[in-house]
Each structure stands twice: as C-alpha cells, then as structure tokens.
Design a protein around this motif. Sequence first.
Motif, PDB file in Angstrom:
ATOM      1  N   GLU A  65      40.695  27.357 -13.392  1.00 23.12           N
ATOM      2  CA  GLU A  65      40.427  28.285 -14.498  1.00 23.12           C
ATOM      3  C   GLU A  65      39.477  27.624 -15.491  1.00 23.12           C
ATOM      4  O   GLU A  65      39.784  26.567 -16.009  1.00 23.12           O
ATOM      5  CB  GLU A  65      41.750  28.634 -15.195  1.00 23.12           C
ATOM      6  N   PRO A  66      38.288  28.165 -15.760  1.00 24.43           N
ATOM      7  CA  PRO A  66      37.725  29.350 -15.103  1.00 24.43           C
ATOM      8  C   PRO A  66      37.303  29.057 -13.659  1.00 24.43           C
ATOM      9  O   PRO A  66      37.341  27.903 -13.230  1.00 24.43           O
ATOM     10  CB  PRO A  66      36.511  29.683 -15.979  1.00 24.43           C
ATOM     11  N   ARG A  67      36.919  30.113 -12.968  1.00 24.42           N
ATOM     12  CA  ARG A  67      36.612  29.995 -11.543  1.00 24.42           C
ATOM     13  C   ARG A  67      35.594  28.894 -11.241  1.00 24.42           C
ATOM     14  O   ARG A  67      35.742  28.144 -10.277  1.00 24.42           O
ATOM     15  CB  ARG A  67      36.047  31.328 -11.015  1.00 24.42           C
ATOM     16  N   TYR A 126      32.853  39.983  -6.635  1.00 21.00           N
ATOM     17  CA  TYR A 126      31.984  41.007  -6.033  1.00 21.00           C
ATOM     18  C   TYR A 126      32.691  41.743  -4.877  1.00 21.00           C
ATOM     19  O   TYR A 126      32.044  42.460  -4.103  1.00 21.00           O
ATOM     20  CB  TYR A 126      30.661  40.390  -5.544  1.00 21.00           C
ATOM     21  N   ALA A 127      34.002  41.589  -4.752  1.00 17.63           N
ATOM     22  CA  ALA A 127      34.758  42.289  -3.695  1.00 17.63           C
ATOM     23  C   ALA A 127      34.585  43.798  -3.853  1.00 17.63           C
ATOM     24  O   ALA A 127      34.713  44.336  -4.952  1.00 17.63           O
ATOM     25  CB  ALA A 127      36.230  41.921  -3.778  1.00 17.63           C
ATOM     26  N   LYS A 128      34.300  44.486  -2.746  1.00 19.49           N
ATOM     27  CA  LYS A 128      33.973  45.911  -2.843  1.00 19.49           C
ATOM     28  C   LYS A 128      34.699  46.788  -1.831  1.00 19.49           C
ATOM     29  O   LYS A 128      35.158  47.878  -2.164  1.00 19.49           O
ATOM     30  CB  LYS A 128      32.451  46.070  -2.674  1.00 19.49           C
ATOM     31  N   SER A 146      40.439  43.235   4.213  1.00 16.20           N
ATOM     32  CA  SER A 146      40.751  41.872   4.635  1.00 16.20           C
ATOM     33  C   SER A 146      42.226  41.541   4.480  1.00 16.20           C
ATOM     34  O   SER A 146      42.881  41.981   3.537  1.00 16.20           O
ATOM     35  CB  SER A 146      39.927  40.858   3.844  1.00 16.20           C
ATOM     36  N   ALA A 147      42.697  40.677   5.400  1.00 17.50           N
ATOM     37  CA  ALA A 147      44.047  40.140   5.309  1.00 17.50           C
ATOM     38  C   ALA A 147      44.049  38.783   4.610  1.00 17.50           C
ATOM     39  O   ALA A 147      45.097  38.195   4.397  1.00 17.50           O
ATOM     40  CB  ALA A 147      44.641  39.991   6.708  1.00 17.50           C
ATOM     41  N   ALA A 148      42.865  38.287   4.266  1.00 18.72           N
ATOM     42  CA  ALA A 148      42.733  37.014   3.540  1.00 18.72           C
ATOM     43  C   ALA A 148      41.399  37.036   2.813  1.00 18.72           C
ATOM     44  O   ALA A 148      40.472  37.740   3.207  1.00 18.72           O
ATOM     45  CB  ALA A 148      42.792  35.838   4.506  1.00 18.72           C
ATOM     46  N   ALA A 149      41.309  36.251   1.744  1.00 16.85           N
ATOM     47  CA  ALA A 149      40.079  36.229   0.939  1.00 16.85           C
ATOM     48  C   ALA A 149      39.018  35.352   1.599  1.00 16.85           C
ATOM     49  O   ALA A 149      39.344  34.350   2.227  1.00 16.85           O
ATOM     50  CB  ALA A 149      40.387  35.698  -0.455  1.00 16.85           C
ATOM     51  N   PRO A 150      37.730  35.724   1.424  1.00 18.25           N
ATOM     52  CA  PRO A 150      36.641  34.800   1.786  1.00 18.25           C
ATOM     53  C   PRO A 150      36.527  33.775   0.650  1.00 18.25           C
ATOM     54  O   PRO A 150      35.829  33.977  -0.330  1.00 18.25           O
ATOM     55  CB  PRO A 150      35.424  35.727   1.872  1.00 18.25           C
ATOM     56  N   THR A 151      37.263  32.671   0.784  1.00 18.13           N
ATOM     57  CA  THR A 151      37.616  31.856  -0.390  1.00 18.13           C
ATOM     58  C   THR A 151      36.457  31.093  -1.020  1.00 18.13           C
ATOM     59  O   THR A 151      36.542  30.722  -2.191  1.00 18.13           O
ATOM     60  CB  THR A 151      38.750  30.874  -0.041  1.00 18.13           C
ATOM     61  N   ALA A 152      35.371  30.845  -0.279  1.00 17.82           N
ATOM     62  CA  ALA A 152      34.234  30.151  -0.901  1.00 17.82           C
ATOM     63  C   ALA A 152      33.667  30.964  -2.058  1.00 17.82           C
ATOM     64  O   ALA A 152      33.119  30.406  -3.007  1.00 17.82           O
ATOM     65  CB  ALA A 152      33.143  29.887   0.135  1.00 17.82           C
ATOM     66  N   GLY A 153      33.826  32.285  -1.985  1.00 16.41           N
ATOM     67  CA  GLY A 153      33.309  33.154  -3.038  1.00 16.41           C
ATOM     68  C   GLY A 153      34.151  33.171  -4.296  1.00 16.41           C
ATOM     69  O   GLY A 153      33.700  33.677  -5.341  1.00 16.41           O
ATOM     70  N   LEU A 154      35.366  32.626  -4.245  1.00 16.92           N
ATOM     71  CA  LEU A 154      36.257  32.671  -5.406  1.00 16.92           C
ATOM     72  C   LEU A 154      35.732  31.851  -6.576  1.00 16.92           C
ATOM     73  O   LEU A 154      36.177  32.026  -7.703  1.00 16.92           O
ATOM     74  CB  LEU A 154      37.659  32.169  -5.023  1.00 16.92           C
ATOM     75  N   HIS A 155      34.785  30.944  -6.329  1.00 14.21           N
ATOM     76  CA  HIS A 155      34.281  30.056  -7.387  1.00 14.21           C
ATOM     77  C   HIS A 155      33.234  30.719  -8.286  1.00 14.21           C
ATOM     78  O   HIS A 155      32.902  30.180  -9.348  1.00 14.21           O
ATOM     79  CB  HIS A 155      33.654  28.807  -6.760  1.00 14.21           C
ATOM     80  N   PHE A 156      32.706  31.847  -7.860  1.00 15.65           N
ATOM     81  CA  PHE A 156      31.627  32.483  -8.622  1.00 15.65           C
ATOM     82  C   PHE A 156      32.183  33.367  -9.728  1.00 15.65           C
ATOM     83  O   PHE A 156      33.140  34.112  -9.523  1.00 15.65           O
ATOM     84  CB  PHE A 156      30.737  33.325  -7.709  1.00 15.65           C
ATOM     85  N   THR A 157      31.551  33.300 -10.908  1.00 13.06           N
ATOM     86  CA  THR A 157      31.840  34.202 -12.023  1.00 13.06           C
ATOM     87  C   THR A 157      30.659  35.162 -12.171  1.00 13.06           C
ATOM     88  O   THR A 157      29.558  34.866 -11.693  1.00 13.06           O
ATOM     89  CB  THR A 157      31.999  33.422 -13.335  1.00 13.06           C
ATOM     90  N   PRO A 158      30.853  36.298 -12.844  1.00 10.37           N
ATOM     91  CA  PRO A 158      29.709  37.191 -13.088  1.00 10.37           C
ATOM     92  C   PRO A 158      28.580  36.479 -13.832  1.00 10.37           C
ATOM     93  O   PRO A 158      27.404  36.697 -13.546  1.00 10.37           O
ATOM     94  CB  PRO A 158      30.318  38.316 -13.930  1.00 10.37           C
ATOM     95  N   GLU A 159      28.953  35.603 -14.767  1.00 15.17           N
ATOM     96  CA  GLU A 159      27.932  34.890 -15.559  1.00 15.17           C
ATOM     97  C   GLU A 159      27.137  33.924 -14.684  1.00 15.17           C
ATOM     98  O   GLU A 159      25.913  33.822 -14.808  1.00 15.17           O
ATOM     99  CB  GLU A 159      28.608  34.107 -16.698  1.00 15.17           C
ATOM    100  N   LEU A 160      27.830  33.226 -13.768  1.00 14.30           N
ATOM    101  CA  LEU A 160      27.128  32.296 -12.882  1.00 14.30           C
ATOM    102  C   LEU A 160      26.202  33.047 -11.936  1.00 14.30           C
ATOM    103  O   LEU A 160      25.055  32.629 -11.706  1.00 14.30           O
ATOM    104  CB  LEU A 160      28.143  31.463 -12.091  1.00 14.30           C
ATOM    105  N   LEU A 161      26.659  34.175 -11.409  1.00 10.44           N
ATOM    106  CA  LEU A 161      25.805  34.987 -10.527  1.00 10.44           C
ATOM    107  C   LEU A 161      24.585  35.499 -11.275  1.00 10.44           C
ATOM    108  O   LEU A 161      23.475  35.537 -10.724  1.00 10.44           O
ATOM    109  CB  LEU A 161      26.614  36.154  -9.942  1.00 10.44           C
ATOM    110  N   SER A 162      24.771  35.862 -12.527  1.00  8.43           N
ATOM    111  CA  SER A 162      23.658  36.331 -13.346  1.00  8.43           C
ATOM    112  C   SER A 162      22.638  35.215 -13.562  1.00  8.43           C
ATOM    113  O   SER A 162      21.418  35.425 -13.468  1.00  8.43           O
ATOM    114  CB  SER A 162      24.201  36.841 -14.687  1.00  8.43           C
ATOM    115  N   GLU A 163      23.127  34.010 -13.819  1.00  7.09           N
ATOM    116  CA  GLU A 163      22.239  32.857 -13.996  1.00  7.09           C
ATOM    117  C   GLU A 163      21.465  32.562 -12.710  1.00  7.09           C
ATOM    118  O   GLU A 163      20.267  32.260 -12.738  1.00  7.09           O
ATOM    119  CB  GLU A 163      23.068  31.626 -14.409  1.00  7.09           C
ATOM    120  N   ILE A 164      22.159  32.653 -11.574  1.00 11.40           N
ATOM    121  CA  ILE A 164      21.526  32.399 -10.278  1.00 11.40           C
ATOM    122  C   ILE A 164      20.414  33.416 -10.015  1.00 11.40           C
ATOM    123  O   ILE A 164      19.312  33.063  -9.578  1.00 11.40           O
ATOM    124  CB  ILE A 164      22.598  32.415  -9.166  1.00 11.40           C
TER     125      ILE A 164
END
Length: 341
Positions: free
Chosen positions: A23-25, A168-170, A174-192
């Motif tokens: 926390e945070p992601r 960004y889950a839409k 799924s029966a499990a999360a694509p866990t590498a994506g759990l680290h991204f925040t909206p703010e980090l994606l915006s910066e990228i």
Amino acid sequence: MQFKKSDFYYDLPEELIAQTPAEPRDSSRLLVYDRVTGKTEHRIFKNVVKYLRAGDVLVVNNTKVLPARLYGSTLNGGAVEVLLLKRHNMDTWEVLVKPGRKCTVGKKIIISDELSLAVESITSTGERIVKFEYSGVFEEILERLGSMPLPPYIKEKLKDESRYQTVYAKYDGSAAAPTAGLHFTPELLSEIKSMGVEIASVLLHVGLGTFRPVKEDIITDHKMHSEYYEVRAEAAEIINRAKREGRRIIAVGTTSVRTLESVADENGFLKPCRGNTEIFIYPPYKFKCVDALITNFHLPESTLIMLVAAMTGREEILNVYRTAVEERYRFFSFGDAMMVL
C-alpha cells in the motif's frame, strides 16, 4: 535437452510469501534484470518509468476476477465449496469442488434459495461440469453470494477485495488475478502514457491451469488447461505498428505473454482473434512478439517460472530468484515484481 520439474526448484522461506498487498500499489519493490549484461538492480515499482522509453508498447491483460468461490451444501446437508473455473455457456460452467466425493454425477448442490447447481459430468482431471439454476441475473447473484478466490497460500482475509483486481480490469471471467498488473496505479499509468509509451490491452481469462502444479517429472509431459483469450483490432494495430518500427513490446504478466505468443505469427505480428490457448512456454523457446516482461515471483517448479526461464535462461532465473530471497523480496500474488529487459 529435456528439463525435469526439479530443474526449476528453489528454496523459499515461508515468511517471504506475501499475505497482504503493498500500500499503495506502486510501493512494492522491483527487481530489474538485464539479460544482456546480467546486471541486477533493486528499485521501487514506481521507478519502472526509468526503464521505459517513448515508443514502447506496454501490453496489459484487462480480465476481471470473478467472485468465483461459492459455499453450499448437498441435499443431505454436507458442506461443499465450489470454485468457478470456466464458463461453457450461459448456465454451464467448469468448476472445482471440495470435497469431490460428495459431488458425483447427478448430485445437486444448494448455494442459496436463489442459486443451485447440478453436476452433469466429471472431466478426466476431476473438474465438474455443472449446470446452474437461478432466478434473476446470474452475475448479480454471484456478486452477492461469491467471494474472491484468493490462492491457498494467502491465509489472511483481504480487507478490500478490489486489491485483487488490476485498476484496468474490465471483462469478467478470471478465477485468479493477472498479478503483475496489481502494481500499477492510475497515476503511474498516466505518467507512463505521458512519456510516449503506448498501452495495448489484450484479454486472457486466467484459469487455475496456469497455477496448477506440474506433476510429471519431465516437463514436456505436462498438459496445460485451455484458457480463453481475445486480441481486438485496436491492440493488434498498436502492436503491429510497433513491431514494424522496431519498438519494444513489454508484456505485463505471464498471461499477456501467453496471449501474444499464442496469436503472433513467426514475425511477431498479430491478427484480431479470439479462442482458447493451451500454450506452455519453457526453455528453449524463441519469443516471436514479446521483447521484455514485467512479472511477479512465481512458485518453485511452476509453469510460470518455466516461462520466465524461457526468456532469461534457467540458471540465470534461479540465480535471480536466489538473489531475491537473499534480499527478502516478497513472493507470489501479493508480492514484489521483477522486470526482465
């Protein structure tokens, strides 16, 4: 060379298995491994921007985890746990049940007054094909009655179930999360994005086959369960344009890798399509589309560590994992991340 399952074993102290999300992601740690130099760096995940450049394409999996765990009972009162794996049609699903001995063909399981299911058949690997009976909208009932299907190595209750979804889950499935994506925040994606990095979304509904232990000694004897994928025209266009221009395709997670490599032709180009994949990637494998990878740290002897080893080399990934253990990184679904360049 034929690899054995034991060739992908490493020692992991149990206390390094993450029980709660960072926390945070984006405050989780990031190990960066450069395949060319063999150099390893230790960062915080939000520093991932230092390893991205304008023109890169970041490929994410926008699947959404279903509240797929249901608790019910047989007509004579025996408790049963049901885990949804894969939808075959509107009312028919492939599921895991515990205990299996109570769930023979024809057996009815009551979840609530508004939801029940009957076992129609049993697969060769023990999953049940079941038909649900309900009144109302199935997804709404599931939202009320289901719980998030956390992996068995997570013993703590998740306080906020949205933390087992990517931001960004839409699309449910799924029966499990694509866990590498759990680290991204909206703010980090915006910066990228503001750096000139393009983001392309593909879909792979994660089934438990991805996480199922490899039981066979020789890894080529292992058979993957099929998982549903989709690559839409917009994503294919973004990726193909980048491939033509020699820009990097960076997959977020092994599920994105498996989708891209299932669909790509020998030159790494994609066509919009959907279907089911059983692709199993292990060394030696020549990647057609993916140039770099962001992923979590995976279980010993799993198909996921084998996939990463196909990119880095087997000895190299085991050395990286030993370093991660020494540096006290957190492992598995809620753990830290690594980036393979």
